[in-house]
Design a protein around this motif. Structure first.
Motif, PDB file in Angstrom:
ATOM      1  N   ARG A 154       2.197   9.135  -6.466  1.00  0.00           N
ATOM      2  CA  ARG A 154       2.722  10.421  -6.008  1.00  0.00           C
ATOM      3  C   ARG A 154       3.599  10.835  -7.140  1.00  0.00           C
ATOM      4  N   ALA A 155       4.767   9.686  -7.157  1.00  0.00           N
ATOM      5  CA  ALA A 155       5.815  10.083  -8.194  1.00  0.00           C
ATOM      6  C   ALA A 155       5.349  10.192  -9.425  1.00  0.00           C
ATOM      7  N   ALA A 201       0.762  -1.370   0.160  1.00  0.00           N
ATOM      8  CA  ALA A 201       0.105  -0.168   0.060  1.00  0.00           C
ATOM      9  C   ALA A 201       0.809   1.307   0.083  1.00  0.00           C
ATOM     10  N   ARG A 202       2.008   1.044   0.854  1.00  0.00           N
ATOM     11  CA  ARG A 202       2.936   2.283   0.910  1.00  0.00           C
ATOM     12  C   ARG A 202       3.529   2.655  -0.517  1.00  0.00           C
ATOM     13  N   LEU A 221       9.300  10.111  -5.468  1.00  0.00           N
ATOM     14  CA  LEU A 221       9.950   9.563  -6.495  1.00  0.00           C
ATOM     15  C   LEU A 221      11.612   8.894  -5.655  1.00  0.00           C
ATOM     16  N   GLU A 222      12.244   9.886  -4.894  1.00  0.00           N
ATOM     17  CA  GLU A 222      13.313   9.536  -4.168  1.00  0.00           C
ATOM     18  C   GLU A 222      13.153   8.533  -3.058  1.00  0.00           C
ATOM     19  N   GLN A 223      11.970   8.708  -2.373  1.00  0.00           N
ATOM     20  CA  GLN A 223      11.744   7.674  -1.415  1.00  0.00           C
ATOM     21  C   GLN A 223      11.364   6.279  -1.974  1.00  0.00           C
ATOM     22  N   GLU A 252       1.314   1.907 -16.454  1.00  0.00           N
ATOM     23  CA  GLU A 252      -0.220   2.139 -16.298  1.00  0.00           C
ATOM     24  C   GLU A 252      -0.734   1.775 -15.040  1.00  0.00           C
ATOM     25  N   SER A 253       0.015   0.832 -14.556  1.00  0.00           N
ATOM     26  CA  SER A 253      -1.002   0.650 -12.903  1.00  0.00           C
ATOM     27  C   SER A 253       0.018   0.517 -12.075  1.00  0.00           C
ATOM     28  N   ALA A 254      -0.197   1.164 -10.927  1.00  0.00           N
ATOM     29  CA  ALA A 254       0.655   1.443  -9.693  1.00  0.00           C
ATOM     30  C   ALA A 254       0.667  -0.002  -8.961  1.00  0.00           C
TER      31      ALA A 254
END
Length: 175
Positions: A11-12, A3-4, A20-22, A63-65
């Motif tokens: 967000r990235a 989930a995280r 992105l960095e995280q 396309e899909s996280a």
């Protein structure tokens, strides 16, 4: 963690540089652990570094996280193979070697390997290969069901088949 990771990917993709960095920081360990199984020892860090650069550059195209992990591992595996070929100057697998390689395996082994190959595909590639090769839908029917163009369907199907073949043979077909 899923989930995280999903949240960080979204967000990235939206342009959040800190996310992105995280994300890259958090997935580095998993990418390295995966590379240990697929790379020659001297290539592990290079493969992970290159894979993370690719992720950073191409994350917007995912396309899909939800398929981030499989996408990441596919990139790592490809980088391991690319670096290995570069170091050892491997030849492409010709058709006779390809057929001989699979003729020696039992049907159970082949099924198991095919299942693993399909399981490694990103969701949009898995979906299209199942619709075409298992459900035997036409390209037109697939386009209608998925709401995509004929060109998109054909490209996805070709790439899905190449990824399956790459997985089964160990040869990067999408150079």
């Amino acid at each position: 963690m899923a989930a995280r990771t999903h949240h960080l990917v979204v967000r990235a993709q939206g342009g959040d540089a800190a996310a992105l960095e995280q994300l890259l920081s958090e997935c580095r360990f998993d990418a390295r652990r995966y590379a240990v199984r697929h790379c020659v020892t001297s290539e592990i860090d290079d493969a992970v570094q290159e894979a993370l650069l690719i992720v950073a550059r191409r994350l917007h195209a995912l396309e899909s996280a939800a398929s981030f992990a499989s996408w990441l591992f596919t990139i790592v595996r490809r980088e391991c193979r690319r670096l290995s070929r570069k170091v050892f100057m491997h030849e492409e697998l010709d058709e006779e070697k390809f057929e001989a390689r699979f003729a020696a395996r039992s049907m159970g082994e082949l099924r198991s390997e095919l299942f693993c190959a399909l399981d490694s595909l990103p969701a949009h590639y898995l979906e299209i290969i199942l619709l075409r090769d298992v459900e035997e839908l036409t390209i037109s029917e697939i386009c209608e069901r998925l709401g995509i163009s004929v060109a998109t369907a054909k490209v996805r199907l070709r790439r899905a088949r190449l990824l399956v073949r790459e997985y089964l043979t160990g040869v990067d077909m999408m150079v």
